[in-house]
Design a protein around this motif. Sequence first.
Motif, PDB file in Angstrom:
ATOM      1  N   MET A   1       0.756  -1.164  -0.026  1.00 44.40           N
ATOM      2  CA  MET A   1       0.010   0.077   0.068  1.00 44.40           C
ATOM      3  C   MET A   1       0.791   1.295  -0.010  1.00 44.40           C
ATOM      4  SD  MET A   1      -3.117   1.217   2.629  1.00 44.40           S
ATOM      5  CE  MET A   1      -1.988   1.841   4.039  1.00 44.40           C
ATOM      6  N   THR A   2       0.578   2.200  -1.097  1.00 43.26           N
ATOM      7  CA  THR A   2       1.226   3.510  -0.965  1.00 43.26           C
ATOM      8  C   THR A   2       0.516   4.208  -0.113  1.00 43.26           C
ATOM      9  OG1 THR A   2       1.955   2.770  -3.172  1.00 43.26           O
ATOM     10  CG2 THR A   2       2.292   5.266  -2.218  1.00 43.26           C
ATOM     11  N   ILE A   3       1.300   4.891   0.716  1.00 44.91           N
ATOM     12  CA  ILE A   3       0.957   5.953   1.374  1.00 44.91           C
ATOM     13  C   ILE A   3       1.448   7.525   0.988  1.00 44.91           C
ATOM     14  CG2 ILE A   3       0.889   7.086   3.718  1.00 44.91           C
ATOM     15  CD1 ILE A   3       1.708   4.389   4.753  1.00 44.91           C
ATOM     16  N   LEU A   4       0.420   8.365   0.962  1.00 48.10           N
ATOM     17  CA  LEU A   4       0.668   9.604  -0.208  1.00 48.10           C
ATOM     18  C   LEU A   4       0.841  10.912   0.696  1.00 48.10           C
ATOM     19  CD1 LEU A   4      -1.798   9.259  -2.984  1.00 48.10           C
ATOM     20  CD2 LEU A   4       0.878   8.668  -3.111  1.00 48.10           C
ATOM     21  N   GLN A   5       2.026  11.621   0.645  1.00 45.09           N
ATOM     22  CA  GLN A   5       1.949  13.082   1.398  1.00 45.09           C
ATOM     23  C   GLN A   5       2.174  14.041   0.343  1.00 45.09           C
ATOM     24  OE1 GLN A   5       5.046  12.463   4.346  1.00 45.09           O
ATOM     25  NE2 GLN A   5       3.427  12.716   5.854  1.00 45.09           N
ATOM     26  N   VAL A   6       2.264  15.274   0.715  1.00 43.98           N
ATOM     27  CA  VAL A   6       2.213  16.392  -0.173  1.00 43.98           C
ATOM     28  C   VAL A   6       3.349  17.210   0.717  1.00 43.98           C
ATOM     29  CG1 VAL A   6      -0.075  16.650  -1.169  1.00 43.98           C
ATOM     30  CG2 VAL A   6       0.322  17.869   1.164  1.00 43.98           C
ATOM     31  N   GLY A   7       4.196  17.808  -0.214  1.00 47.42           N
ATOM     32  CA  GLY A   7       5.391  18.573   0.218  1.00 47.42           C
ATOM     33  C   GLY A   7       5.582  19.854  -0.363  1.00 47.42           C
ATOM     34  N   ALA A   8       6.157  20.990   0.307  1.00 50.46           N
ATOM     35  CA  ALA A   8       6.526  22.121  -0.490  1.00 50.46           C
ATOM     36  C   ALA A   8       7.780  22.295  -0.597  1.00 50.46           C
ATOM     37  CB  ALA A   8       5.750  23.192   0.288  1.00 50.46           C
ATOM     38  N   LEU A   9       8.420  22.819  -1.672  1.00 47.77           N
ATOM     39  CA  LEU A   9       9.710  23.046  -1.893  1.00 47.77           C
ATOM     40  C   LEU A   9       9.885  24.700  -1.870  1.00 47.77           C
ATOM     41  CD1 LEU A   9      10.816  20.726  -4.667  1.00 47.77           C
ATOM     42  CD2 LEU A   9      12.325  21.200  -2.632  1.00 47.77           C
ATOM     43  N   PRO A  10      10.016  25.174  -0.751  1.00 46.20           N
ATOM     44  CA  PRO A  10      10.156  26.842  -0.782  1.00 46.20           C
ATOM     45  C   PRO A  10      11.339  27.080  -1.384  1.00 46.20           C
ATOM     46  CG  PRO A  10       9.900  25.605   1.628  1.00 46.20           C
ATOM     47  CD  PRO A  10      10.265  24.641   0.487  1.00 46.20           C
ATOM     48  N   VAL A  11      11.104  28.231  -2.336  1.00 45.12           N
ATOM     49  CA  VAL A  11      12.338  28.787  -2.890  1.00 45.12           C
ATOM     50  C   VAL A  11      11.999  30.531  -3.075  1.00 45.12           C
ATOM     51  CG1 VAL A  11      12.582  26.898  -4.544  1.00 45.12           C
ATOM     52  CG2 VAL A  11      11.312  28.735  -5.204  1.00 45.12           C
ATOM     53  N   ARG A  12      13.260  31.000  -3.059  1.00 47.69           N
ATOM     54  CA  ARG A  12      13.395  32.622  -3.341  1.00 47.69           C
ATOM     55  C   ARG A  12      14.544  32.829  -4.200  1.00 47.69           C
ATOM     56  NH1 ARG A  12      15.952  34.432   2.395  1.00 47.69           N
ATOM     57  NH2 ARG A  12      18.102  33.704   2.154  1.00 47.69           N
ATOM     58  N   LYS A  13      14.357  34.051  -4.766  1.00 48.33           N
ATOM     59  CA  LYS A  13      15.413  34.561  -5.751  1.00 48.33           C
ATOM     60  C   LYS A  13      16.647  34.855  -4.913  1.00 48.33           C
ATOM     61  CE  LYS A  13      12.929  38.041  -7.715  1.00 48.33           C
ATOM     62  NZ  LYS A  13      12.622  39.038  -8.759  1.00 48.33           N
ATOM     63  N   SER A  14      17.822  34.491  -5.713  1.00 45.66           N
ATOM     64  CA  SER A  14      19.155  34.784  -5.063  1.00 45.66           C
ATOM     65  C   SER A  14      20.150  35.302  -6.404  1.00 45.66           C
ATOM     66  CB  SER A  14      19.784  33.465  -4.248  1.00 45.66           C
ATOM     67  OG  SER A  14      19.956  32.582  -5.296  1.00 45.66           O
ATOM     68  N   ARG A  15      21.480  35.572  -5.763  1.00 48.65           N
ATOM     69  CA  ARG A  15      22.073  36.181  -6.959  1.00 48.65           C
ATOM     70  C   ARG A  15      22.410  35.403  -8.160  1.00 48.65           C
ATOM     71  NH1 ARG A  15      26.322  39.011  -3.135  1.00 48.65           N
ATOM     72  NH2 ARG A  15      25.103  41.106  -3.004  1.00 48.65           N
ATOM     73  N   GLY A  16      22.592  33.938  -7.743  1.00 50.73           N
ATOM     74  CA  GLY A  16      22.870  32.668  -8.612  1.00 50.73           C
ATOM     75  C   GLY A  16      21.622  32.385  -9.165  1.00 50.73           C
ATOM     76  N   GLY A  17      20.594  32.792  -8.939  1.00 51.77           N
ATOM     77  CA  GLY A  17      19.192  32.062  -9.340  1.00 51.77           C
ATOM     78  C   GLY A  17      18.263  31.916  -8.345  1.00 51.77           C
ATOM     79  N   PHE A  18      18.475  30.796  -7.624  1.00 48.36           N
ATOM     80  CA  PHE A  18      17.422  30.601  -6.463  1.00 48.36           C
ATOM     81  C   PHE A  18      17.927  29.849  -5.149  1.00 48.36           C
ATOM     82  CE2 PHE A  18      16.703  27.048  -9.180  1.00 48.36           C
ATOM     83  CZ  PHE A  18      16.474  25.881  -8.285  1.00 48.36           C
ATOM     84  N   GLU A  19      17.571  30.037  -3.918  1.00 49.40           N
ATOM     85  CA  GLU A  19      17.634  29.088  -2.962  1.00 49.40           C
ATOM     86  C   GLU A  19      16.458  28.517  -2.466  1.00 49.40           C
ATOM     87  OE1 GLU A  19      20.882  31.830  -0.425  1.00 49.40           O
ATOM     88  OE2 GLU A  19      18.991  32.608  -0.423  1.00 49.40           O
ATOM     89  N   ILE A  20      16.775  27.242  -1.522  1.00 46.82           N
ATOM     90  CA  ILE A  20      15.936  26.535  -1.229  1.00 46.82           C
ATOM     91  C   ILE A  20      15.767  26.375   0.332  1.00 46.82           C
ATOM     92  CG2 ILE A  20      15.089  23.968  -1.104  1.00 46.82           C
ATOM     93  CD1 ILE A  20      16.372  23.601  -3.968  1.00 46.82           C
ATOM     94  N   LEU A  21      14.555  26.530   0.926  1.00 47.68           N
ATOM     95  CA  LEU A  21      14.640  26.459   2.225  1.00 47.68           C
ATOM     96  C   LEU A  21      14.412  24.987   2.733  1.00 47.68           C
ATOM     97  CD1 LEU A  21      14.365  28.374   4.913  1.00 47.68           C
ATOM     98  CD2 LEU A  21      11.753  28.086   4.857  1.00 47.68           C
ATOM     99  N   LEU A  22      15.367  24.696   3.698  1.00 47.70           N
ATOM    100  CA  LEU A  22      15.130  23.273   4.145  1.00 47.70           C
ATOM    101  C   LEU A  22      14.870  23.690   5.686  1.00 47.70           C
ATOM    102  CD1 LEU A  22      18.247  21.295   2.672  1.00 47.70           C
ATOM    103  CD2 LEU A  22      15.702  21.192   1.806  1.00 47.70           C
ATOM    104  N   ILE A  23      14.139  22.487   6.454  1.00 48.77           N
ATOM    105  CA  ILE A  23      13.885  22.487   7.910  1.00 48.77           C
ATOM    106  C   ILE A  23      14.266  21.303   8.402  1.00 48.77           C
ATOM    107  CG2 ILE A  23      12.017  24.258   7.748  1.00 48.77           C
ATOM    108  CD1 ILE A  23      10.171  21.603   7.928  1.00 48.77           C
TER     109      ILE A  23
END
Length: 137
Positions: free
Chosen positions: A1-23
């Motif tokens: 049985m597959t258990i499903l979740q949803v996730g967010a990849l929080p991003v913001r602009k940076s000089r080189g393109g973008f950054e990712i927020l990890l917790i």
Amino acid sequence: MTILQVGALPVRKSRGGFEILLISSRETGRWVIPKGWPSKRLSDPDAAAREAKQEAGVTGKISRVPVGSYRYRKKTVEHIRVLTVTCYVLWVKKERKRWREQDQRTRVWFSQEDAVKKVREPGLKILIASLEVRPKS
């Protein structure tokens, strides 16, 4: 049985393109993305945005189309489950000073390259490494 979740990849602009927020995860302290259970009342993207607000204290514009998914193992007292997380990009517009899980987690912005090195789940590493987003103007 597959258990499903949803996730967010929080991003913001940076000089080189973008950054990712990890917790940090609550149990092990490893670096993860905000994720949780789908909702009967909310669409999957909106449920992912809710998790980002609760777990990382960030809000913004969530993509309506998933950028991919990954699997991970979750250990419980009884057994190990495999969960599949469908991920949506969240363009962060606001970082709250206070949020629900701030005492249980740390949040840090990373370059794409560093985020790949920090996460442990192989599928999440691949998803972050292959992420191509254009900063919103």
